[in-house]
Design a protein around this motif. Structure first.
Motif, PDB file in Angstrom:
ATOM      1  N   ARG A  99     -10.397   3.758 -17.164  1.00  0.00           N
ATOM      2  CA  ARG A  99      -9.120   3.463 -16.529  1.00  0.00           C
ATOM      3  C   ARG A  99      -9.284   2.283 -15.587  1.00  0.00           C
ATOM      4  NH1 ARG A  99      -7.657   8.197 -13.014  1.00  0.00           N
ATOM      5  NH2 ARG A  99      -9.424   7.434 -11.828  1.00  0.00           N
ATOM      6  N   PRO A 100      -8.559   1.189 -15.824  1.00  0.00           N
ATOM      7  CA  PRO A 100      -8.632   0.065 -14.901  1.00  0.00           C
ATOM      8  C   PRO A 100      -7.685   0.276 -13.733  1.00  0.00           C
ATOM      9  CG  PRO A 100      -7.243  -0.503 -16.746  1.00  0.00           C
ATOM     10  CD  PRO A 100      -7.729   0.909 -16.983  1.00  0.00           C
ATOM     11  N   SER A 101      -7.845  -0.508 -12.697  1.00  0.00           N
ATOM     12  CA  SER A 101      -6.919  -0.482 -11.575  1.00  0.00           C
ATOM     13  C   SER A 101      -5.906  -1.596 -11.749  1.00  0.00           C
ATOM     14  CB  SER A 101      -7.672  -0.681 -10.255  1.00  0.00           C
ATOM     15  OG  SER A 101      -6.755  -0.804  -9.193  1.00  0.00           O
ATOM     16  N   PHE A 102      -4.620  -1.232 -11.664  1.00  0.00           N
ATOM     17  CA  PHE A 102      -3.564  -2.211 -11.854  1.00  0.00           C
ATOM     18  C   PHE A 102      -2.682  -2.277 -10.608  1.00  0.00           C
ATOM     19  CE2 PHE A 102      -4.422  -1.142 -16.342  1.00  0.00           C
ATOM     20  CZ  PHE A 102      -4.583  -2.414 -16.853  1.00  0.00           C
ATOM     21  N   ALA A 103      -3.312  -2.172  -9.451  1.00  0.00           N
ATOM     22  CA  ALA A 103      -2.526  -2.109  -8.224  1.00  0.00           C
ATOM     23  C   ALA A 103      -1.623  -3.323  -8.071  1.00  0.00           C
ATOM     24  CB  ALA A 103      -3.452  -1.980  -7.022  1.00  0.00           C
ATOM     25  N   GLN A 104      -2.107  -4.502  -8.483  1.00  0.00           N
ATOM     26  CA  GLN A 104      -1.317  -5.712  -8.276  1.00  0.00           C
ATOM     27  C   GLN A 104      -0.133  -5.778  -9.229  1.00  0.00           C
ATOM     28  OE1 GLN A 104      -4.120  -8.992  -8.447  1.00  0.00           O
ATOM     29  NE2 GLN A 104      -4.397  -8.928  -6.239  1.00  0.00           N
ATOM     30  N   ASP A 105      -0.345  -5.440 -10.502  1.00  0.00           N
ATOM     31  CA  ASP A 105       0.777  -5.540 -11.433  1.00  0.00           C
ATOM     32  C   ASP A 105       1.537  -4.224 -11.568  1.00  0.00           C
ATOM     33  OD1 ASP A 105      -0.844  -3.992 -13.010  1.00  0.00           O
ATOM     34  OD2 ASP A 105      -1.201  -5.519 -14.532  1.00  0.00           O
ATOM     35  N   LYS A 106       1.146  -3.225 -10.784  1.00  0.00           N
ATOM     36  CA  LYS A 106       1.877  -1.959 -10.695  1.00  0.00           C
ATOM     37  C   LYS A 106       1.994  -1.251 -12.047  1.00  0.00           C
ATOM     38  CE  LYS A 106       4.414  -2.924  -6.460  1.00  0.00           C
ATOM     39  NZ  LYS A 106       5.714  -2.852  -5.760  1.00  0.00           N
ATOM     40  N   THR A 107       0.889  -1.185 -12.756  1.00  0.00           N
ATOM     41  CA  THR A 107       0.827  -0.446 -14.013  1.00  0.00           C
ATOM     42  C   THR A 107       0.167   0.905 -13.772  1.00  0.00           C
ATOM     43  OG1 THR A 107       0.697  -2.455 -15.343  1.00  0.00           O
ATOM     44  CG2 THR A 107      -0.101  -0.424 -16.355  1.00  0.00           C
ATOM     45  N   LEU A 108       0.766   1.949 -14.324  1.00  0.00           N
ATOM     46  CA  LEU A 108       0.218   3.297 -14.213  1.00  0.00           C
ATOM     47  C   LEU A 108      -0.047   3.854 -15.601  1.00  0.00           C
ATOM     48  CD1 LEU A 108       2.506   4.786 -11.408  1.00  0.00           C
ATOM     49  CD2 LEU A 108       0.070   4.236 -11.223  1.00  0.00           C
ATOM     50  N   ASN A 109      -1.236   4.409 -15.793  1.00  0.00           N
ATOM     51  CA  ASN A 109      -1.582   5.076 -17.041  1.00  0.00           C
ATOM     52  C   ASN A 109      -1.142   6.537 -16.933  1.00  0.00           C
ATOM     53  OD1 ASN A 109      -2.854   2.849 -18.383  1.00  0.00           O
ATOM     54  ND2 ASN A 109      -4.473   3.024 -16.856  1.00  0.00           N
ATOM     55  N   TYR A 110      -0.189   6.886 -17.771  1.00  0.00           N
ATOM     56  CA  TYR A 110       0.598   8.109 -17.627  1.00  0.00           C
ATOM     57  C   TYR A 110       0.292   9.047 -18.787  1.00  0.00           C
ATOM     58  CZ  TYR A 110       5.074  10.541 -16.495  1.00  0.00           C
ATOM     59  OH  TYR A 110       6.054  11.435 -16.130  1.00  0.00           O
ATOM     60  N   PHE A 111      -0.353  10.174 -18.492  1.00  0.00           N
ATOM     61  CA  PHE A 111      -0.703  11.189 -19.485  1.00  0.00           C
ATOM     62  C   PHE A 111       0.304  12.317 -19.323  1.00  0.00           C
ATOM     63  CE2 PHE A 111      -4.206  14.308 -20.979  1.00  0.00           C
ATOM     64  CZ  PHE A 111      -3.888  14.089 -22.310  1.00  0.00           C
ATOM     65  N   THR A 112       1.155  12.549 -20.333  1.00  0.00           N
ATOM     66  CA  THR A 112       2.306  13.404 -20.101  1.00  0.00           C
ATOM     67  C   THR A 112       2.835  14.005 -21.396  1.00  0.00           C
ATOM     68  OG1 THR A 112       4.504  13.452 -19.061  1.00  0.00           O
ATOM     69  CG2 THR A 112       3.929  11.458 -20.283  1.00  0.00           C
ATOM     70  N   TRP A 113       3.822  14.882 -21.255  1.00  0.00           N
ATOM     71  CA  TRP A 113       4.599  15.350 -22.395  1.00  0.00           C
ATOM     72  C   TRP A 113       5.399  14.167 -22.942  1.00  0.00           C
ATOM     73  CZ3 TRP A 113       3.461  20.326 -23.501  1.00  0.00           C
ATOM     74  CH2 TRP A 113       3.012  21.146 -22.463  1.00  0.00           C
ATOM     75  N   SER A 114       5.665  14.171 -24.231  1.00  0.00           N
ATOM     76  CA  SER A 114       6.302  13.003 -24.839  1.00  0.00           C
ATOM     77  C   SER A 114       7.691  12.725 -24.281  1.00  0.00           C
ATOM     78  CB  SER A 114       6.367  13.157 -26.363  1.00  0.00           C
ATOM     79  OG  SER A 114       7.012  14.353 -26.744  1.00  0.00           O
ATOM     80  N   ALA A 115       8.401  13.757 -23.827  1.00  0.00           N
ATOM     81  CA  ALA A 115       9.740  13.525 -23.280  1.00  0.00           C
ATOM     82  C   ALA A 115       9.710  12.554 -22.112  1.00  0.00           C
ATOM     83  CB  ALA A 115      10.363  14.844 -22.828  1.00  0.00           C
ATOM     84  N   TRP A 116       8.722  12.718 -21.225  1.00  0.00           N
ATOM     85  CA  TRP A 116       8.716  11.929 -19.985  1.00  0.00           C
ATOM     86  C   TRP A 116       8.149  10.524 -20.185  1.00  0.00           C
ATOM     87  CZ3 TRP A 116      12.088  14.855 -18.685  1.00  0.00           C
ATOM     88  CH2 TRP A 116      11.963  16.234 -18.552  1.00  0.00           C
ATOM     89  N   GLY A 117       7.628  10.248 -21.372  1.00  0.00           N
ATOM     90  CA  GLY A 117       7.181   8.898 -21.675  1.00  0.00           C
ATOM     91  C   GLY A 117       8.081   8.200 -22.665  1.00  0.00           C
ATOM     92  N   ASP A 118       9.233   8.800 -22.949  1.00  0.00           N
ATOM     93  CA  ASP A 118      10.160   8.199 -23.897  1.00  0.00           C
ATOM     94  C   ASP A 118      10.699   6.883 -23.332  1.00  0.00           C
ATOM     95  OD1 ASP A 118      11.365   8.174 -26.338  1.00  0.00           O
ATOM     96  OD2 ASP A 118      13.038   9.450 -25.780  1.00  0.00           O
TER      97      ASP A 118
END
Length: 343
Positions: free
Chosen positions: A16-35
């Protein structure tokens, strides 16, 4: 629960990289919440880029986090009954309540609950709640008020049950009037096993993928199913008179929240997104998109009374729900469920 969805973007392998500057979050979730609607909302209204990877069960979520997922992801959306397990296993990170001011908008029933705190630390505030219950084709079954159609030979071959021990064994327990379904001893488990084995010849499918049960209901292959509320909207859009009911015996309740993964370098951004999910605007969008109930009272206040009624958003009925718990002997539950399916 576990809410269903339509699809998403898989995260490439690697740490997992850090994306603090470009505000990217790696999101592990149920498919509904990543739609796509939620990815677009995060970008437009929270200034965050979500890179999504999906799980289809809480057990899968836990297994992947234990298998190295804490190096890949910034946040997850656990069901309330897995929070203590994940915290005890060192898989999730606590949050500072001061960074979640929108928590004040949430119904009191979901504020400060023991499910979301472990050893005095807060791991989430629910943004959504609901029940797994019965969907039915009203043209074929008429109105449904109880679990009777799930066990009625009249619908043999047209019944679907979820292939998940905690849901389906709880259905059997509620059917038998067992007061604490998730605290069953061996004798009660055997009673439930006997009931579900007797039901098995009637069952068309034990479904795992939400799309499967939705498609079976849409085609008429199945007319009654234990499932998620999210099946109803697409069925009605397809012209099917689909009904939804919390049966009189009870329904399986759940609530979910955004929770940081242990070791995330983007904790402040995760808290920012978690706070966003508690806003009135997010809750309204979520309800209209998925037809799940917001935990935010401010969001519910933005919905039409007819929609509130249609979604079953009535916190006075929470007492009718049996909220999911991890059984004390989960391995034994898995064994019992496998014995039912193998019978």
């Amino acid at each position: 629960m576990g809410p269903p969805g339509l699809g998403g973007v898989a995260l490439a392998g690697g740490l997992r990289p850090s994306f603090a500057q470009d505000k990217t979050l790696n999101y592990f979730t149920w498919s509904a919440w990543g739609d796509k609607q939620f990815v677009a909302d995060a970008k437009e209204n929270a200034g965050l880029d979500l890179k999504t990877t999906f799980y289809s069960s809480s057990d899968e979520m836990m297994a992947k986090l234990r298998g190295g997922g804490t190096r890949l992801y910034d946040m997850i959306v656990p069901v309330q009954n897995y929070v203590h397990l994940a915290a005890k296993a060192g898989l999730i990170e606590p949050m500072d309540p001061a960074n979640l001011p929108n928590a004040s908008l949430v119904f009191p029933e979901f504020q400060g609950t023991e499910d979301w705190s472990y050893e005095g630390k807060l791991y989430g505030v629910p943004f959504v709640w609901g029940a797994n219950a019965i969907a039915f084709n009203r043209k074929e079954t008429g109105d449904v008020t109880s679990m009777d159609p799930l066990f009625d030979p009249k619908y043999a071959g047209k019944i679907a049950m979820r292939d998940e021990p905690e849901d389906s064994l709880a259905v059997g327990a509620m059917r038998l009037g067992i007061e604490k379904p998730f605290q069953m001893g061996e004798a009660e488990l055997q009673e439930v096993k006997k009931l579900l084995i007797s039901q098995k010849p009637l069952v068309r499918s034990y479904w795992r993928d939400f799309a499967d049960v939705r498609n079976m209901l849409a085609s008429g292959e199945v007319v009654v199913a234990w499932t998620f509320l999210a099946v109803i909207a697409p069925l009605r859009e397809a012209g099917i008179d689909a009904g939804w009911v919390w049966p009189k015996e009870g329904a399986v309740g759940w609530n979910e929240a955004v929770t940081p993964v242990k070791g995330t370098q983007n904790l402040a951004l995760v808290e920012q997104y978690a706070n966003h999910t508690l806003s009135a605007e997010f809750g309204e969008m979520m309800a209209r998109t998925t037809r799940y109930a917001p935990a935010s009272k401010a969001a519910v206040d933005k919905l039409e009374p007819e929609m509130v009624k249609d979604l079953g958003i009535d916190t006075s009925t929470i007492s009718r729900l049996v909220f999911k718990q991890v059984p004390p002997d989960k391995a034994r539950w898995n064994e019992i469920w496998n014995e039912v399916k193998a019978a």
